[in-house]
Each structure stands twice: as C-alpha cells, then as structure tokens.
Design an enzyme around this catalytic site. Structure first.
Site: not given
Ligand code: E4P
Length: 219
Positions: A83
């Site tokens: 990622k």
């Molecule tokens: C996606 O890969 C992220 O880890 C995640 O969905 C972020 O979500 P949040 O806005 O609740 O931190």
C-alpha cells in the site's frame, strides 16, 4: 463485491474470519500503532488465517524508500499487497512495483482525477476514502460513482479495482456496492453491524415466542 476487514487487531481478524465474510485485510500505520504489536509479526499472524489480499502500507517519503520497504514486506506472505499513498512518489513506486508483478493498493484517494492517475501508474487497487469525504461535507458515494464511470470508459486499458475505504456505517457498504466498487474495507465494528436489523431481532423474537406456544420440538 469483496469485503475486507480494515484492522490490525489479530483477535478481531481471527474471530471475523470464521464468518466467511472476510475476503482480505487492509491495515494502515494508525491501525498498527493502535494494535501496539510488531508490524511484521502481525502480518505473519494475519497471513496464517487470511488467504486473501493483505494490504501492508509503506511509510517512506520517497519512491525508492517505499520500494525498499516493499521488498521487506513482500516475503512475509505470498498474499501481501503493498500500500502506498497517492502522491507523486507513491505513483512512481506503484509504477516500478507493478512492473515487477507486485500488487499495489494506492491509498488516500479523494478525487476521480487521482484515481485515474493511480490506474495509469498500474495500481491493482485504488482506495477512495469515502467516510473522510463525507466527514467534510463532500460525497464519498459520488466519488465512487465517478471513478466507476471513468474506469468503465476504458475497459481495455484500466484494470484497477476500486476498494471503497474509510467506511463508517453498514449503509456505506451498501452504497459502495451500489456504486459498483469491486471491494470495500470496513472496521470490525461496522462489519458486525451489516447483518443486524432491529426488525430481524423483533421478528425472530415473535417467531420463537409463537413456536414455544406450540409445545413442539423439531428434534
Ligand atoms: C483504508 O485502507 C484505510 O485503512 C481506512 O479505510 C481508513 O479509514 P478511516 O478514515 O476510518 O481511518
């Protein structure tokens, strides 16, 4: 639509994996910090229970560093997805890694133009953060629809999968599916909510009460 669990909590992951609802895992540095565990050990533990994609996020600011980190993370399990953030450096890393056959999840996507850039760089997944957009008064589901429409305009050249992220409610999961997202990643609390409906609970209680009145047993 595939459902991923957005979590670095190994106990939650083990428990929810038993439902068969979890097709993969996404993690991020904040979730890892919250878990308090060692990142690489955690990824090994997750890979022992989850056979689908496990997104592991790099933290280096430059593409070279992201690639170097990716090389450390990839051997941990064959289902690791790298990622990277949706920045110029992240896109350079995406380009280089995807050319080597690595699956890259380009994260922190907040616009359709960014999603187009991620696809052109060779992203396997793009992660639009729909909850964070809703939080600031924009529309996460509109963004998903826009990205879906753009990607569908170029079926011969774009294979990037839309991974709806930053999910805040069970309704968000339905919105992601309606918009044609390929996957959605939700925290354990939200995944647990998707099967709950007060009318289901009420209806079941009434059925069981009536059944008791019959005095019968199925066994
Ligand atoms: C996606 O890969 C992220 O880890 C995640 O969905 C972020 O979500 P949040 O806005 O609740 O931190």
């Amino acid at each position: 639509m595939e459902l991923f669990l957005d979590s670095a909590d190994i106990e939650e992951i083990r428990d929810l994996a038993k439902t068969g609802l979890v097709d993969g895992i996404t993690t991020n540095p904040s979730l890892v910090a919250k878990s308090g565990g060692d990142f690489k050990t955690l990824l090994k533990e997750i890979a022992a229970v989850i056979k689908g994609p496990i997104s592991a996020e790099t933290v280096a600011p430059k593409a070279e560093g992201m690639i170097e980190e990716a090389k450390k993370l990839l051997p941990i399990a064959e289902n690791i997805v790298i990622k990277v953030p949706l920045t110029w450096e992240g896109l350079k890393a995406t380009r280089a890694l995807s050319r080597e056959g690595v699956k890259v999840n380009v994260t922190l996507c907040f616009s359709a133009a960014q999603a187009l850039a991620a696809a052109k760089a060779g992203a396997f997944y793009v992660s639009p953060f729909i909850g964070r957009l809703d939080d600031v008064g924009a529309s996460g589901s509109e963004l998903l629809q826009e990205i879906r429409a753009i990607y569908d305009n170029y079926p011969d050249s774009i294979e990037t999968r839309i991974l709806a992220a930053s999910i805040r409610s069970a309704d968000h999961i339905a919105e992601a599916a309606l918009a044609g997202a390929d996957c959605a990643t939700a925290p354990p609390k939200i995944l647990r909510q998707i099967v709950h409906h007060p009318l289901t609970d009420k209806g079941l209680a009434a059925f069981l009460a009536d059944w008791k009145k019959t005095g019968q047993s199925i066994l």
